[in-house]
Enzyme design. Structure first.
Site, PDB file in Angstrom:
ATOM      1  CG  ASP A   1      -7.605   0.900   3.955  1.00  0.00           C
ATOM      2  OD1 ASP A   1      -8.586   0.218   4.299  1.00  0.00           O
ATOM      3  OD2 ASP A   1      -6.652   1.164   4.716  1.00  0.00           O
TER       4      ASP A   1
ATOM      5  N   GLY B   1       0.828  -1.207   0.000  1.00  0.00           N
ATOM      6  CA  GLY B   1       0.000   0.000   0.000  1.00  0.00           C
ATOM      7  C   GLY B   1       0.863   1.257   0.000  1.00  0.00           C
ATOM      8  CG  ASN B   2      -0.976   5.085   0.544  1.00  0.00           C
ATOM      9  OD1 ASN B   2      -0.774   5.613  -0.545  1.00  0.00           O
ATOM     10  ND2 ASN B   2      -2.176   4.849   1.017  1.00  0.00           N
ATOM     11  N   GLY B   3       2.537   2.959   2.357  1.00  0.00           N
ATOM     12  CA  GLY B   3       3.840   2.915   3.023  1.00  0.00           C
ATOM     13  C   GLY B   3       4.859   2.189   2.161  1.00  0.00           C
TER      14      GLY B   3
ATOM     15  CG  MET C   1     -10.699  -2.499   8.609  1.00  0.00           C
ATOM     16  SD  MET C   1      -9.398  -3.640   8.130  1.00  0.00           S
ATOM     17  CE  MET C   1      -8.966  -4.295   9.744  1.00  0.00           C
TER      18      MET C   1
HETATM   19  O1  F6P Z   1      -5.015  -2.731   5.299  1.00  0.00           O
HETATM   20  C1  F6P Z   1      -5.388  -1.436   5.713  1.00  0.00           C
HETATM   21  C2  F6P Z   1      -6.066  -1.529   7.028  1.00  0.00           C
HETATM   22  O2  F6P Z   1      -7.075  -2.435   6.819  1.00  0.00           O
HETATM   23  C3  F6P Z   1      -6.650  -0.280   7.669  1.00  0.00           C
HETATM   24  O3  F6P Z   1      -7.907   0.108   7.234  1.00  0.00           O
HETATM   25  C4  F6P Z   1      -6.608  -0.631   9.132  1.00  0.00           C
HETATM   26  O4  F6P Z   1      -6.623   0.470   9.961  1.00  0.00           O
HETATM   27  C5  F6P Z   1      -5.331  -1.352   9.223  1.00  0.00           C
HETATM   28  O5  F6P Z   1      -5.168  -2.017   7.996  1.00  0.00           O
HETATM   29  C6  F6P Z   1      -5.211  -2.261  10.394  1.00  0.00           C
HETATM   30  O6  F6P Z   1      -4.302  -3.281  10.169  1.00  0.00           O
HETATM   31  P1  F6P Z   1      -3.185  -3.814  11.185  1.00  0.00           P
HETATM   32  O7  F6P Z   1      -3.864  -4.109  12.459  1.00  0.00           O
HETATM   33  O8  F6P Z   1      -2.666  -5.019  10.488  1.00  0.00           O
HETATM   34  O9  F6P Z   1      -2.170  -2.735  11.314  1.00  0.00           O
END
Ligand code: F6P
Length: 339
Positions: free
Chosen positions: A133, A108-110, A175
């Site tokens: 997301d 994803g973004n990171g 989420m």
């Molecule tokens: O993958 C994105 C996401 O689903 C976000 O919407 C959510 O806040 C986050 O991941 C939580 O994931 P983790 O508990 O694995 O950090």
């Protein structure tokens, strides 16, 4: 050529389809050697890699999660408990020692930000955008999103019948810590009455008024869809907080459901399988052309690519004038900002 593939960040349905798409195209079409890297960027630091042949890539298309494992480790960010170590330097050294010609980063973004920084360090990197997301800048869609919308929509459909039987207000938290795409799409797809997104500031008085008006005109129940990121406070979940406030302000019997990780697990939808396969194959094609420093993307239904340094650090949020929001408003859906 020898390439490495890793998946980083939160998992989502479709990662295995993407790994398969890159790997099979790289091996079958371009005769490349493919290394799977374990647990995101961690595996590049610990050199936890395995040579993959075409057979190992068979049968994984429909699996959820990632056969490579994942982690949220960010090599350019110092985290508490880290050893004093120059992680980007270690990654660079291991990339060279492994004889990699290119690195595919599924995330994803990171992850795309890290991919951009590794490109600056001189590595040949291709990014593949994934996340439920759907908030990666530079692409119209990420895989994982469609599957998550299916799951969330089915969950809300099920809430309708129990809400109706008990004449309750049902709050469901989905989420989306910064972007409300899942809530918007599944909320609209399942006929949610109120949809609260992080991108649109809401007013609890408006939410309470709308619910009471529905009650007074004889609508026996209401569905309130809430994105987890609407509240910055982490004391209580957004769903719990909203349900409690609704009950306090309206007196209506209210229940909350937090869908959580169910949205991220399981087999990808057919759409996500195709999208991930397409992204993976396009990544292998870019590598064969030695076109590095890009993230594969979808623009106007066409597979293309966008420079990684344009993507890193940016988010694709729901615009308040999104067509679906406008459509919803015209049909009486409340987004918490006006009636
Ligand atoms: O993958 C994105 C996401 O689903 C976000 O919407 C959510 O806040 C986050 O991941 C939580 O994931 P983790 O508990 O694995 O950090």
């Amino acid at each position: 050529m020898r390439i490495g593939i890793l998946s980083a960040g939160g998992d989502c349905p479709g990662i295995n389809a993407a790994i398969r798409g890159v790997g099979k195209t790289a091996i079958v079409e371009y005769g490349m050697e493919v290394y799977g890297i374990s647990n995101g960027f961690t595996g590049l630091i610990t050199k936890d890699v395995v040579l993959m042949d075409e057979k190992q890539l068979s049968g994984i298309l429909t699996y959820g999660g990632t056969i490579l494992g994942t982690s949220r480790m960010k090599p350019f960010k110092h985290q508490d408990g880290d050893l004093v170590e120059n992680k980007p330097q270690t990654i660079k050294q291991n990339y060279e020692e492994l004889g990699l010609d290119a690195l595919v980063c599924i995330g994803g973004n990171g992850t795309q930000k890290t991919a951009a920084l590794l490109t600056k360090e001189g590595l040949n990197v291709i990014g593949i955008p994934k996340t439920i997301d759907n908030d990666v800048w530079g692409t119209d869609i990420t895989f994982g999103f469609d599957s998550a919308v299916w799951i969330a929509t089915e969950a809300i459909d099920r809430l309708h019948t129990t809400a109706n039987s008990h004449k309750r207000v049902m709050v469901i938290e989905l989420m989306g810590h910064t972007a409300g795409w899942i809530s918007l799409y599944s909320g609209m797809a399942s006929g949610g009455d109120i949809i609260l997104l992080p991108e649109i500031p809401y007013d609890m008085n408006i939410v309470a008024d709308v619910l009471l008006e529905r009650y007074h005109v004889g609508k026996p129940y209401s569905i309130v869809v809430v994105a987890e990121g609407i509240m910055k406070s982490k004391k209580k979940s957004a769903g719990q907080e909203i349900a409690q406030q609704i009950n306090k302000m309206t007196g209506l019997e209210t229940r909350e459901t937090i869908l959580g990780y169910i949205q991220r697990g399981g087999s990808p939808s057919p759409f996500d399988r195709l999208l991930a396969t397409n992204y993976g194959a396009h990544a292998a094609e870019l590598i064969s052309k030695k076109k590095f420093g890009y993230m594969v993307s979808m623009r106007d239904n066409k597979t293309t690519e966008v420079p990684l340094d344009e993507v890193g650090g940016r988010l694709k949020l729901v615009e308040p004038d999104n067509e679906l929001i406008e459509r919803g408003r015209h049909m009486g859906v409340c987004f918490g900002d006006k009636k």
